[in-house]
Design a protein around this motif. Structure first.
Motif, PDB file in Angstrom:
ATOM      1  N   LYS A   4      -5.691   0.885 -12.534  1.00  8.33           N
ATOM      2  CA  LYS A   4      -5.360  -0.388 -11.885  1.00  8.33           C
ATOM      3  C   LYS A   4      -3.863  -0.505 -11.658  1.00  8.33           C
ATOM      4  O   LYS A   4      -3.413  -0.945 -10.593  1.00  8.33           O
ATOM      5  CB  LYS A   4      -5.865  -1.544 -12.753  1.00  8.33           C
ATOM      6  N   PRO A  44     -14.215  -1.207   0.047  1.00  4.03           N
ATOM      7  CA  PRO A  44     -13.525  -2.422  -0.417  1.00  4.03           C
ATOM      8  C   PRO A  44     -13.006  -3.265   0.743  1.00  4.03           C
ATOM      9  O   PRO A  44     -12.731  -2.750   1.833  1.00  4.03           O
ATOM     10  CB  PRO A  44     -12.375  -1.872  -1.262  1.00  4.03           C
ATOM     11  N   GLU A  69      -6.625  -5.349  -4.585  1.00  2.00           N
ATOM     12  CA  GLU A  69      -7.167  -6.697  -4.708  1.00  2.00           C
ATOM     13  C   GLU A  69      -6.267  -7.654  -3.928  1.00  2.00           C
ATOM     14  O   GLU A  69      -5.039  -7.588  -4.059  1.00  2.00           O
ATOM     15  CB  GLU A  69      -7.229  -7.121  -6.177  1.00  2.00           C
ATOM     16  N   GLU A  90      -5.583 -10.589  -4.469  1.00  2.00           N
ATOM     17  CA  GLU A  90      -4.801 -11.417  -5.393  1.00  2.00           C
ATOM     18  C   GLU A  90      -3.454 -10.794  -5.732  1.00  2.00           C
ATOM     19  O   GLU A  90      -2.549 -11.480  -6.216  1.00  2.00           O
ATOM     20  CB  GLU A  90      -5.593 -11.651  -6.688  1.00  2.00           C
ATOM     21  N   TRP A  91      -3.314  -9.499  -5.481  1.00  2.05           N
ATOM     22  CA  TRP A  91      -2.043  -8.826  -5.775  1.00  2.05           C
ATOM     23  C   TRP A  91      -1.009  -9.041  -4.674  1.00  2.05           C
ATOM     24  O   TRP A  91       0.185  -8.853  -4.893  1.00  2.05           O
ATOM     25  CB  TRP A  91      -2.269  -7.319  -5.938  1.00  2.05           C
TER      26      TRP A  91
END
Length: 239
Positions: A5, A62, A85, A87-88
């Motif tokens: 991650k 994704p 993601e 959110e990043w």
């Protein structure tokens, strides 16, 4: 898993201009492309770009990716694809994100692991204004963050030892974020005491108590009936 991650985040940080978004079924139908096909938009190209069937991400497809390059055969394809993601993006590509003010719903919450208030945002990414999913991020710096930290301090979220006093508080913790909060002396004093020492997180509060163990005691006692003052003073700070 944690290392993988972190590596994905590092790749995003170095390729913020090479982010691509997967098209949803409505967009695919408009382009006469079969639903479910892993097809993407990039910020700089009008043509859509496909995931190769040889890509390890082909099946999972994704919604958001970064890519190393694009090549063309019969269609445009990605090479060197990594899932990210959304959110990043505000953290690693803030200049490309246009975020809303904190949303009132869902309401902010206190994250005990981070020791700070969190809230939800909507927003867009890039010049094309791609819609980002509603995401939860740490509450931004400013007066509203102090107010919400005060709420979570008063309701015992920050210091669980204070939960026992919730039922006897002279006002509800949510009073801190009401438009008329400043009209009540206890809310005004509590907020100003936090702001004066720049205390808006558990870490900054703990640091202040190390320097001054009686910090915030008077401001907190204003929220309690006189009968509870001595008990609170004896056990202060409530760590």
């Amino acid at each position: 898993m944690k290392q993988a991650k972190q590596l994905r985040k590092i790749l995003l940080a170095g390729m913020v201009n090479q982010v691509a978004r997967r098209l949803d079924d409505r967009e695919l139908v408009a382009l006469s492309i079969r639903k479910g096909k892993p097809v993407y938009r990039t910020p700089e190209m009008e043509d859509v770009v496909y995931l190769s069937t040889t890509s390890v991400l082909y099946k999972s497809a994704p919604d958001w990716i970064v890519y190393q390059e694009i090549f063309q055969t019969d269609k445009m394809y990605f090479r060197g694809v990594t899932a990210i993601e959304p959110e990043w993006l505000p953290a690693y590509a803030p200049i490309l994100c246009n975020m809303s003010n904190p949303l009132s719903e869902p309401p902010p919450r206190y994250d005990p692991d981070v020791g700070a208030p969190f809230c939800h945002f909507s927003g867009t990414f890039g010049r094309s204004g791609w819609t980002l999913p509603v995401m939860e991020l740490e509450f931004p710096q400013g007066l509203e963050r102090y107010k919400w930290f005060a709420v979570f301090l008063l309701d015992g979220s920050v210091c669980p030892k204070l939960k026992k006093y919730i039922k006897v508080l002279l006002s509800t913790p949510q009073t801190m974020v009401k438009s008329w909060a400043a009209l009540q002396p206890r809310t005004d004093v509590f907020l100003k005491t936090l702001v004066a020492k720049e205390v808006d997180s558990k870490a900054s509060l703990t640091k202040q108590w190390e320097q001054d163990p009686k910090y915030l005691l008077d401001a907190y006692q204003r929220w309690l009936p006189t009968s509870a003052h001595n008990e609170v003073a004896v056990s202060w700070p409530p760590l």
